[in-house]
Scaffold this active site. Structure first.
Site, PDB file in Angstrom:
ATOM      1  N   VAL A  78       0.871  -1.175   0.000  1.00 42.19           N
ATOM      2  CA  VAL A  78       0.000   0.000   0.000  1.00 42.19           C
ATOM      3  C   VAL A  78       0.909   1.225   0.000  1.00 42.19           C
ATOM      4  O   VAL A  78       1.678   1.439   0.946  1.00 42.19           O
ATOM      5  CB  VAL A  78      -0.942  -0.009   1.223  1.00 42.19           C
ATOM      6  N   GLU A  79       0.857   1.982  -1.071  1.00 40.62           N
ATOM      7  CA  GLU A  79       1.829   3.059  -1.270  1.00 40.62           C
ATOM      8  C   GLU A  79       1.480   4.297  -0.452  1.00 40.62           C
ATOM      9  O   GLU A  79       0.339   4.724  -0.412  1.00 40.62           O
ATOM     10  CB  GLU A  79       1.916   3.430  -2.761  1.00 40.62           C
ATOM     11  N   ARG A  80       2.505   4.873   0.171  1.00 36.32           N
ATOM     12  CA  ARG A  80       2.304   6.045   1.018  1.00 36.32           C
ATOM     13  C   ARG A  80       2.374   7.353   0.228  1.00 36.32           C
ATOM     14  O   ARG A  80       1.719   8.329   0.552  1.00 36.32           O
ATOM     15  CB  ARG A  80       3.396   6.078   2.097  1.00 36.32           C
TER      16      ARG A  80
END
Ligand code: PCA
EC number: 3.4.19.3
Length: 213
Positions: A78-80
């Site tokens: 899950v990309e920040r």
């Protein structure tokens, strides 16, 4: 009451892209009174952002999750953050464009955070036994591009729609195919993979956590 989900078409040396398969599989499913609208985007630096903007204009979604393949990552990422860089590395896009160290939006800010509750999503996935982590880089190819471009668009339009990007690993079939094409029988490694069913469940839970979390 739409949840907008995008995946990417196959690119580079990949014959398949699990993100496209998940987008097709979840298209039409309901989550907490919302319907998922699943779409497959082109892997093209000059088309992807505008196609996403058209989807947002036509669907007026409650939340947006874009997805793509990160072959070699061991779980759900899950990309920040998305950064203001287009650089294709060793993989030209599907129209043979090869940007190097370019700005997505010249003069604009360096990065945008994803506005999904990334930590809560990862906690939820881990709680359900799905291997996942918060990732601090979406790279500099189209997966980063769609995260940065969409956040820039949402900000310019003053829309507070939660939006983020989830990288998916190879499916077991893809990993086996690559090991067959490579030197799997001579001792070379095989790429990590997750079943498509688990990948699809991860995206359901991502939307669910975003709506309820
Ligand atoms: N993955 C690439 C681009 C398209 C895709 O599915 C990326 O990680 O940028």
């Amino acid at each position: 009451m739409t949840l907008l989900l995008t995946g990417y078409e196959p690119f580079g040396d990949h014959d398949e892209n699990p993100s496209a398969m998940v987008a097709r599989e979840l298209d039409g499913e309901e989550i907490a009174g919302h319907e998922i609208s699943g779409h497959v985007l082109p892997v093209q630096f000059d088309r992807t952002a505008s196609e996403m903007q058209n989807l947002i204009e036509t669907h007026d979604p409650t939340a947006i999750v874009a997805t793509g393949l990160a072959a070699g990552r061991a779980g759900i990422s899950v990309e920040r953050v998305g950064i203001n860089v287009n650089d294709c590395g060793s993989t030209p896009d599907n129209a043979d464009a090869e940007p190097r160290n370019e700005r997505i939006r010249p003069g604009n800010q360096a990065g945008f955070f994803a506005t999904l509750p990334v930590v809560s999503v990862v906690e939820e996935l881990l709680e359900r036994g799905i291997p996942a982590h918060v990732s601090n880089t979406a790279g500099t190819h189209l997966c980063n591009n769609i995260l940065y471009s969409t956040q820039a668009y949402l900000e310019a339009e003053k829309l507070d729609t939660p939006m983020g990007f989830v990288h998916l690993p190879c499916t077991p079939g893809m990993a086996a195919q690559r090991a067959r094409d490579g030197n799997g029988t001579s001792g070379a490694s095989v790429k990590p993979s997750l079943s498509l069913a688990m990948q699809a469940e991860a995206i359901r839970r991502t939307f669910d956590t975003t709506l309820n979390g």
